[in-house]
Design a protein around this motif. Structure first.
Motif, PDB file in Angstrom:
ATOM      1  N   VAL A  34      -4.135  -2.570   0.559  1.00 28.52           N
ATOM      2  CA  VAL A  34      -4.094  -2.063  -0.818  1.00 28.52           C
ATOM      3  C   VAL A  34      -5.503  -1.771  -1.328  1.00 28.52           C
ATOM      4  N   THR A  66      -5.625  -7.342  -5.890  1.00 26.05           N
ATOM      5  CA  THR A  66      -5.281  -7.637  -4.501  1.00 26.05           C
ATOM      6  C   THR A  66      -5.978  -8.923  -4.087  1.00 26.05           C
ATOM      7  N   ALA A  99       0.828  -1.211   0.000  1.00 26.16           N
ATOM      8  CA  ALA A  99       0.000   0.000   0.000  1.00 26.16           C
ATOM      9  C   ALA A  99       0.859   1.256   0.000  1.00 26.16           C
TER      10      ALA A  99
END
Length: 311
Positions: A48, A31, A13
């Protein structure tokens, strides 16, 4: 440049944040599927996904990417989504799925990986943990052109970071995450980079951290146990028993003294190991919170002569 991003935890992230801050167009994020987490085991989006949703970026969460595998329908849908994203490059950071050849070949510039090790020192899932556990003096970030192997691709950029004597995985993770974000932006802005084949020597595999590794073996040297405690913070910590009670040991420092492994040989508490001794500085009782040794001892005094056993 159109950059598809694939990643899952906070380490990834941070890199996504860096790409967006640098002005790159991110038309799609891949993801892992939402997983149960926390005491209530409610489904939770990855770090993320949370960043992507906040930025208004479409998110795909296939369970697999092999077109002939168990999740072939997921993979087929992901292929269509990736084709529509029209990516120049895919950036991958701790995604959690192996990318098959069709994914590696899809973006015009292929797939670049942000790997938290000075390759080929630590390939695999847990390079930060294993570097601390092994007593490495330094680690770093490698930006790698991905191929079909496990972290075997050519190296494009490398930056180094000293491992400090008090580094835990949590602390070192944050420094490397920031470095990874900076380095991937540099790599994409550079356009053409020299590719360096990884050396054949010095390859190690950083196995995934298992909960069973938290059990403290007091017959090991104190220096080894101390490194493992730092490597396993924040997960899974170190576990021992004291008079039948499970105790987590989070931090310790090298101390003088000797005795039977696990024996408390001095106030502190100072515990004898197979070689040398450790002063335990942060502990946790079952159902309690992490606490400095002084606070722990107020609730549960530990007398010289008591013995920590292997859980």
């Amino acid at each position: 440049m159109r950059v598809v991003f694939a990643g899952t935890p906070e380490f990834a992230a941070v890199a996504l944040d860096a790409l967006l801050a640098a002005g790159f167009t991110v038309p799609l994020v891949l993801t892992q599927p939402d997983r149960p987490a926390g005491r209530g085991m409610k489904l939770q989006a990855s770090a993320v996904k949370q960043r992507a949703v906040a930025a208004g970026i479409p998110v795909a969460q296939p369970q697999g990417l092999k077109l002939d595998g168990k999740y072939a329908s997921d993979a087929a849908a992901a292929r269509e989504t990736l084709l529509a994203a029209d990516a120049d490059v895919m950036v991958v950071a701790a995604y959690g799925l192996i990318l098959p050849q069709w994914v590696l070949e899809l973006p015009r510039r292929g797939c670049l990986n942000i790997h938290a090790s000075l390759l080929p020192r630590w390939r695999g899932a847990a390079p930060i943990h294993r570097a601390i556990e092994a007593g490495d003096a330094e680690t770093g970030i490698t930006i790698m052109q991905m191929d079909a192997g496990l972290d075997t691709g050519d190296m494009l950029l490398v930056d180094r970071e000293a491992i400090r004597a008090d580094d835990t995985t949590a602390v070192l993770h944050d420094r490397l995450a920031a470095m990874g974000g900076r380095l991937i932006v540099e790599a994409l802005r550079a356009g053409s980079l020299t590719r360096t084949v990884q050396p054949a020597e010095g390859v190690n595999y950083a196995h995934k951290i298992e909960k069973a590794e938290s059990v403290i073996d007091w017959t090991q040297p104190a220096a080894v146990i101390e490194r493992r405690l730092r490597a396993f913070d924040p997960f899974p910590g170190g576990v021992a028993t004291l008079a039948g009670e499970v105790v987590k040991v989070w931090r310790a420092e090298l101390a003088e003294g000797s005795g039977a492994p696990g024996e408390v040989i001095a106030p502190g508490p100072v515990v004898a190991c197979g070689e040398g001794a450790l002063r335990l500085t942060e502990l946790q009782r079952a159902g309690g919170k992490r606490a400095p040794a002084a606070a722990f001892l107020q609730a549960r005094p530990i007398a010289v002569g008591e013995r920590f056993e292997t859980a």
